[in-house]
Design a protein around this motif. Structure first.
Motif: not given
Length: 155
Positions: A103, A106, A113, A116, A120
């Protein structure tokens, strides 16, 4: 064992040799081993690291190849008996650390991506693992989010 978020099939791991009793050269007292386990836990080591330290450093210079063979109890059982077990299970804590690091990455690199997607997947693993531990080792009302994760890691 196969990987969850990877198309490869994984690889088989090695097995520990079958043994019923500790080796003759490792004749350390059970109480000394338990004291060392609690001491290492108080220094902030998780059960896996405690096992590695006992294997490499040992107790009083004598390495301990397998704590369960030497004491009849697992490292986590020794920690529970002495009220030195960690707040979070080590697998959940490692995933939470990974998610917090992803996090933070990011926030600095919003166009990444691939990470990312990795974030997830990691958060999905955390939620599934939290469902597994909820009630036994976690509070019933535990829900994962970034703020809770940061607070848990600061403790």
């Amino acid at each position: 064992m196969t990987r969850m978020h990877n198309p490869s099939r994984g690889s088989s791991g090695s097995d520990n040799p079958v043994a019923d009793e500790p080796p003759e050269w490792s004749d350390v007292d059970e109480d000394a081993i338990e004291e060392r386990v609690v001491e290492l836990a108080e220094q902030g080591h998780d059960p896996a690291m405690i096992g590695l330290k006992l294997r490499d450093e040992g107790v009083k210079g004598t390495p301990i190849p397998d704590v369960k063979l030497a004491t009849g109890k697992k490292v986590t059982e020794i920690l529970e008996e002495n009220d030195a077990d960690p707040e979070l299970p080590s697998d959940l804590r490692n995933l939470i650390e990974q998610a917090v690091n992803l996090r933070d990455h990011m926030e600095e690199n919003p166009q990444d991506h691939q990470n990312k997607r990795a974030l997830q997947n990691t958060e999905a693993k955390i939620r599934r693992l939290a469902d597994y531990y909820r009630g036994d080792e976690l509070d019933e009302d535990f829900t994962y989010n970034y703020e809770v994760a940061v607070e848990l890691l600061e403790e």
